[in-house]
Design a protein around this motif. Structure first.
Motif, PDB file in Angstrom:
ATOM      1  N   CYS A 325       0.843  -1.201   0.000  1.00  0.00           N
ATOM      2  CA  CYS A 325       0.000   0.000   0.000  1.00  0.00           C
ATOM      3  C   CYS A 325       0.876   1.248   0.000  1.00  0.00           C
ATOM      4  CB  CYS A 325      -0.910   0.027   1.228  1.00  0.00           C
ATOM      5  SG  CYS A 325      -1.998  -1.408   1.381  1.00  0.00           S
ATOM      6  N   LEU A 326       0.584   2.191  -0.897  1.00  0.00           N
ATOM      7  CA  LEU A 326       1.266   3.472  -0.923  1.00  0.00           C
ATOM      8  C   LEU A 326       0.305   4.552  -0.445  1.00  0.00           C
ATOM      9  CD1 LEU A 326       3.203   3.411  -4.336  1.00  0.00           C
ATOM     10  CD2 LEU A 326       4.148   3.108  -2.040  1.00  0.00           C
ATOM     11  N   VAL A 327       0.810   5.471   0.360  1.00  0.00           N
ATOM     12  CA  VAL A 327      -0.001   6.606   0.796  1.00  0.00           C
ATOM     13  C   VAL A 327       0.454   7.845   0.038  1.00  0.00           C
ATOM     14  CG1 VAL A 327      -0.403   5.617   3.067  1.00  0.00           C
ATOM     15  CG2 VAL A 327       1.515   7.183   2.744  1.00  0.00           C
ATOM     16  N   PRO A 328      -0.417   8.832  -0.133  1.00  0.00           N
ATOM     17  CA  PRO A 328      -0.067   9.999  -0.950  1.00  0.00           C
ATOM     18  C   PRO A 328       0.909  10.944  -0.255  1.00  0.00           C
ATOM     19  CG  PRO A 328      -2.268  10.242  -0.020  1.00  0.00           C
ATOM     20  CD  PRO A 328      -1.818   8.854   0.326  1.00  0.00           C
ATOM     21  N   HIS A 329       1.499  11.799  -1.061  1.00  0.00           N
ATOM     22  CA  HIS A 329       2.361  12.873  -0.560  1.00  0.00           C
ATOM     23  C   HIS A 329       1.994  14.155  -1.308  1.00  0.00           C
ATOM     24  CE1 HIS A 329       4.467  11.568  -4.231  1.00  0.00           C
ATOM     25  NE2 HIS A 329       4.810  12.839  -4.341  1.00  0.00           N
ATOM     26  N   ARG A 330       2.456  15.269  -0.776  1.00  0.00           N
ATOM     27  CA  ARG A 330       2.242  16.535  -1.474  1.00  0.00           C
ATOM     28  C   ARG A 330       3.454  17.434  -1.267  1.00  0.00           C
ATOM     29  NH1 ARG A 330      -2.209  19.759   2.333  1.00  0.00           N
ATOM     30  NH2 ARG A 330      -0.854  19.967   4.167  1.00  0.00           N
ATOM     31  N   LEU A 331       3.667  18.332  -2.217  1.00  0.00           N
ATOM     32  CA  LEU A 331       4.714  19.338  -2.098  1.00  0.00           C
ATOM     33  C   LEU A 331       4.114  20.579  -1.454  1.00  0.00           C
ATOM     34  CD1 LEU A 331       7.587  20.425  -2.813  1.00  0.00           C
ATOM     35  CD2 LEU A 331       6.584  21.214  -4.983  1.00  0.00           C
ATOM     36  N   THR A 332       4.656  20.976  -0.306  1.00  0.00           N
ATOM     37  CA  THR A 332       4.199  22.180   0.381  1.00  0.00           C
ATOM     38  C   THR A 332       5.231  23.274   0.178  1.00  0.00           C
ATOM     39  OG1 THR A 332       2.993  20.909   2.050  1.00  0.00           O
ATOM     40  CG2 THR A 332       3.586  23.165   2.621  1.00  0.00           C
ATOM     41  N   ILE A 333       4.824  24.333  -0.497  1.00  0.00           N
ATOM     42  CA  ILE A 333       5.742  25.417  -0.872  1.00  0.00           C
ATOM     43  C   ILE A 333       5.687  26.503   0.201  1.00  0.00           C
ATOM     44  CG2 ILE A 333       6.270  27.163  -2.606  1.00  0.00           C
ATOM     45  CD1 ILE A 333       4.936  25.262  -4.657  1.00  0.00           C
ATOM     46  N   ARG A 334       6.866  26.812   0.751  1.00  0.00           N
ATOM     47  CA  ARG A 334       6.975  27.878   1.747  1.00  0.00           C
ATOM     48  C   ARG A 334       8.059  28.865   1.327  1.00  0.00           C
ATOM     49  NH1 ARG A 334       6.778  23.459   5.903  1.00  0.00           N
ATOM     50  NH2 ARG A 334       4.577  23.087   6.387  1.00  0.00           N
ATOM     51  N   GLU A 335       8.733  29.482   2.279  1.00  0.00           N
ATOM     52  CA  GLU A 335       9.628  30.588   1.966  1.00  0.00           C
ATOM     53  C   GLU A 335      11.008  30.156   1.480  1.00  0.00           C
ATOM     54  OE1 GLU A 335       7.795  33.493   5.479  1.00  0.00           O
ATOM     55  OE2 GLU A 335       9.667  32.379   5.805  1.00  0.00           O
ATOM     56  N   SER A 336      11.448  28.937   1.770  1.00  0.00           N
ATOM     57  CA  SER A 336      12.832  28.546   1.477  1.00  0.00           C
ATOM     58  C   SER A 336      13.069  28.225   0.008  1.00  0.00           C
ATOM     59  CB  SER A 336      13.243  27.351   2.329  1.00  0.00           C
ATOM     60  OG  SER A 336      12.539  26.180   1.950  1.00  0.00           O
ATOM     61  N   ALA A 337      11.992  28.075  -0.763  1.00  0.00           N
ATOM     62  CA  ALA A 337      12.150  27.792  -2.195  1.00  0.00           C
ATOM     63  C   ALA A 337      10.858  28.143  -2.937  1.00  0.00           C
ATOM     64  CB  ALA A 337      12.478  26.325  -2.417  1.00  0.00           C
TER      65      ALA A 337
END
Length: 337
Positions: A325-337
């Motif tokens: 089983c794979l669980v999802p991921h997401r890219l969270t964009i903040r101040e460092s990039a």
């Protein structure tokens, strides 16, 4: 005084068996009888003796969780979610910290707690699939972390993980989309235990190829451990080498926090001079300066799914084939990039 089934039965004017049927959800009970028993339960504040029930079923109500590092924020958050999900099953969780030591992991895999726990959720670093198979045959087991293949192409037990290659590819592709052309990878490992590092390196390299960027070995920064001090040391070594990256993908957030410190000490601005992205989505990244862009795996879903699979095994699903089983991921964009 703790009241028993007998006290509830006396108050409701029914048999102990009838009270037991109500408590266990037996459907064929007259509504007026059920109402009388439920009123007696409330009046006496009766609570079932789960320990006795578990013993009658041949269970302890205890499960084990074995992780490499409790002081790692990722594993601390994972542990919290496992404990919460297990509580919903009426379980108590015994927590073991292996430090990724092969001997300690073998003790866990060999079922040292066979007669103490009903099941095991295990995140191994050092063991092969063959070493995990024996314990999984005896104690219901769910594996976390990287997939350890068996000879037939399936893992030795149910397995829940994040797609490390895809996640690392997403983080690196984002840095490339910002126009960064010298993207470093921080956290590279070539040991037998470094499976996560190898998968994240593969995702990083795939994203470079997608963007038409060369894979420069000078931009690979090794780190034997993935703690803050290791991230700072690896970043300093990278800068001292003259490689001069304009972005860094760190293989976890604690490495990234250390890298941020080293960049600050070197007088480099983040993200103007060097953009930084991490992996894990730990809470510390929301409060760093600058706040940290990161890959966030769905840790709560991972923990909940692991507990659900374990409950299925304990409840009688021991003979079905192991699940991946794979669980999802997401890219969270903040101040460092």
């Amino acid at each position: 005084m703790r009241h028993s089934l007998k006290h509830v039965a006396e108050r409701a004017g029914v048999s102990v068996k009838t009270v037991s049927n109500v408590v266990n959800g037996y459907p064929h009970i007259r509504p007026e009888t059920r109402a009388r028993v439920e009123a007696a339960i409330v009046a006496l504040d009766y609570r079932p003796n789960l320990s006795a029930r578990n013993l009658r079923q041949g269970r302890t109500g205890l499960v084990a969780l074995a992780v490499p590092e409790l002081d790692n924020p990722y594993f601390a958050e994972l542990t919290r979610h496992v404990v919460t999900a297990a509580a919903a099953q009426g379980w108590t969780v015994l927590i073991d910290h292996t430090d990724g030591d092969p001997d300690r992991e073998r003790e866990v895999a060999a079922g040292i707690r066979d007669h103490l726990v009903d099941g095991l959720i295990f995140s191994p670093l050092a063991l092969s699939g063959a070493e995990l198979t024996g314990g999984a045959d005896r104690t219901p087991t769910v594996l976390l972390g990287e997939r350890i293949d068996a000879a037939d192409g399936r893992g030795p037990a149910d397995h829940v993980a994040v797609d490390n290659v895809a996640a690392a590819r997403d983080a690196t592709a984002y840095l490339a989309s910002l126009g960064r052309r010298r993207i470093a990878a921080l956290g590279v490992q070539h040991t037998a235990e470094g499976v996560s590092a190898r998968l994240r390196l593969a995702g990083y390299q795939a994203a470079l190829a997608d963007a038409g960027l060369p894979a420069d070995p000078a931009l690979l920064a090794p780190a034997d451990r993935w703690h803050r001090a290791d991230g700072a040391a690896a970043m300093r070594a990278l800068l001292d080498s003259g490689a001069r990256p304009d972005a860094v993908f760190c293989f976890n957030d604690t490495l990234a926090l250390g890298a941020l410190r080293a960049l600050h000490e070197a007088g480099l601005r983040v993200p103007e001079d060097v953009a930084v992205a991490g992996y894990d989505g730990i809470d510390d990244g929301r409060f760093s300066i600058p706040t940290l862009t990161t890959i966030e795996p769905d840790i709560e879903r991972l923990a909940t799914l692991a507990v659900e699979l374990l409950a299925e095994r304990i409840g009688g699903g021991a003979d079905r084939p192991p699940r991946e089983c794979l669980v999802p991921h997401r890219l969270t964009i903040r101040e460092s990039a």
